[in-house]
Enzyme design. Structure first.
Site, PDB file in Angstrom:
ATOM      1  N   VAL A  33     132.670  60.142  82.261  1.00  0.00           N
ATOM      2  CA  VAL A  33     131.614  59.285  82.810  1.00  0.00           C
ATOM      3  C   VAL A  33     131.055  58.342  81.746  1.00  0.00           C
ATOM      4  O   VAL A  33     130.301  57.436  82.065  1.00  0.00           O
ATOM      5  CB  VAL A  33     130.442  60.107  83.408  1.00  0.00           C
ATOM      6  CG1 VAL A  33     130.791  60.663  84.776  1.00  0.00           C
ATOM      7  CG2 VAL A  33     130.029  61.227  82.475  1.00  0.00           C
ATOM      8  N   LYS A  34     131.357  58.594  80.486  1.00  0.00           N
ATOM      9  CA  LYS A  34     130.921  57.735  79.360  1.00  0.00           C
ATOM     10  C   LYS A  34     129.460  57.335  79.480  1.00  0.00           C
ATOM     11  O   LYS A  34     129.111  56.167  79.380  1.00  0.00           O
ATOM     12  CB  LYS A  34     131.808  56.492  79.257  1.00  0.00           C
ATOM     13  CG  LYS A  34     133.270  56.813  78.926  1.00  0.00           C
ATOM     14  CD  LYS A  34     134.064  55.558  78.645  1.00  0.00           C
ATOM     15  CE  LYS A  34     135.533  55.825  78.403  1.00  0.00           C
ATOM     16  NZ  LYS A  34     136.241  56.359  79.575  1.00  0.00           N
TER      17      LYS A  34
END
Ligand SMILES: O=C(O)c1cc(=O)[nH]c(=O)n1[C@@H]1O[C@H](COP(=O)(O)O)[C@@H](O)[C@H]1O
Length: 279
Positions: A96-97
């Site tokens: 998901v960074k």
């Protein structure tokens, strides 16, 4: 209480080999697999990935954006994928960074790392480019729940270098400062700490001292982005034993047959095991 992520990852890699398979349902892959480009097609794609990889591959990394694109039904598919892969014994690294100011970061941490949250995985990818310290709420919660975080350091895309290789006031590269902060978090933890880093397999000479990291190094860029086994050896040198190569499209292109996907993944896994490394 589950064991810490670093310990669970070490066990998973020793049992199942050093490979992270990415589940990136690109719309073009849905089409190639003969699936509809909608939430139903996505669900069938996810089911096939569970059948092919769950319990066989050490780490499975769904890329959240490809699920978010279908709204709430896509998120429901992602929830189910996470639960089924985990139930089969693979570790799930949710890509998901995320990276935000600390108070909002705490909310992201709840979403992905809290006990009982529907989207809780074994670990998440985080971006430290609002400052490594802004990630503290996630690192702290991960530690409390036996989960992990994988923090971007030197990413596989060519655009990353202009920020990540820039120098800080003390002369270190920004990427090295991320490595050093992660190393502090992992210091003294056995067998390894639960704060990993991303260093792309495509980056060439890293210029990084990774010797004190005591954590895993996720290496995307392996496969479809052009890096091969030789690059892993050249890029990581003595740190190779801590590297977990990640490949998505280069494996997924073997679908939609689940057995063919599994065979492709295990072939890659075996070529990596032959390198004699593993966290
Ligand atoms: O954090 C990541 O997973 C990541 C970091 C990075 O530096 N480069 C990178 O490609 N990734 C992700 O790894 C996957 C690579 O996919 P393939 O190029 O198809 O193997 C994608 O989901 C990317 O978002």
């Amino acid at each position: 209480m589950r064991a810490p992520f670093g310990a669970r990852l070490t066990t998973a890699v020793s049992l199942r080999g050093p490979l992270c398979v990415g589940v990136d349902p690109h719309p073009s892959l849905l089409t190639d697999w003969g699936l509809t480009e909608d939430a139903d097609g996505l669900a069938r794609f996810a089911d096939t990935c569970v059948e092919a990889f769950a319990g066989e591959i050490a780490v499975i990394k769904p890329q959240s954006a490809f699920f978010e694109a279908y709204g709430s039904r896509g998120i429901a598919v992602l929830e189910r994928l996470i639960a089924e892969c985990r139930a089969a014994g693979s570790l799930v690294l949710l890509d998901v960074k995320r990276g935000d100011v600390g108070s909002t970061m705490a909310a992201y941490a709840q979403a992905y790392l809290a006990e009982g949250s529907p989207l809780a995985a074994d670990a998440v990818t985080l971006s430290p480019y609002l400052g490594f310290g802004s990630l503290d709420p996630a690192l702290d919660l991960a530690e409390r729940t036996g989960r992990g975080v994988i923090v971007l350091a030197l990413t596989s895309n060519p655009e990353g270098a202009s920020v990540q290789r820039a120098r800080t006031g003390d002369g270190r590269s920004i990427a090295q400062s991320i490595v050093d902060s992660a190393s502090e978090r992992n210091h003294g933890v056995s067998p390894i700490g639960s704060v990993g880093l991303v260093v792309g397999a495509t980056v060439g000479e890293t210029g990084l001292d990774l010797s004190k990291l005591n954590g895993t190094i996720l290496a995307p860029g392996f496969g479809a982005q052009g890096a091969g086994v030789g690059d892993l050896v050249r890029v990581f040198g003595d740190s190779l034993r801590h590297v977990l190569p990640a490949s998505s499209r280069d494996i997924l292109r073997h679908g939609p047959d689940a057995a063919a996907l599994r065979t492709a993944a295990l072939r890659v896994r075996d070529s990596l095991t032959a390198l004699g490394h593993g966290v």
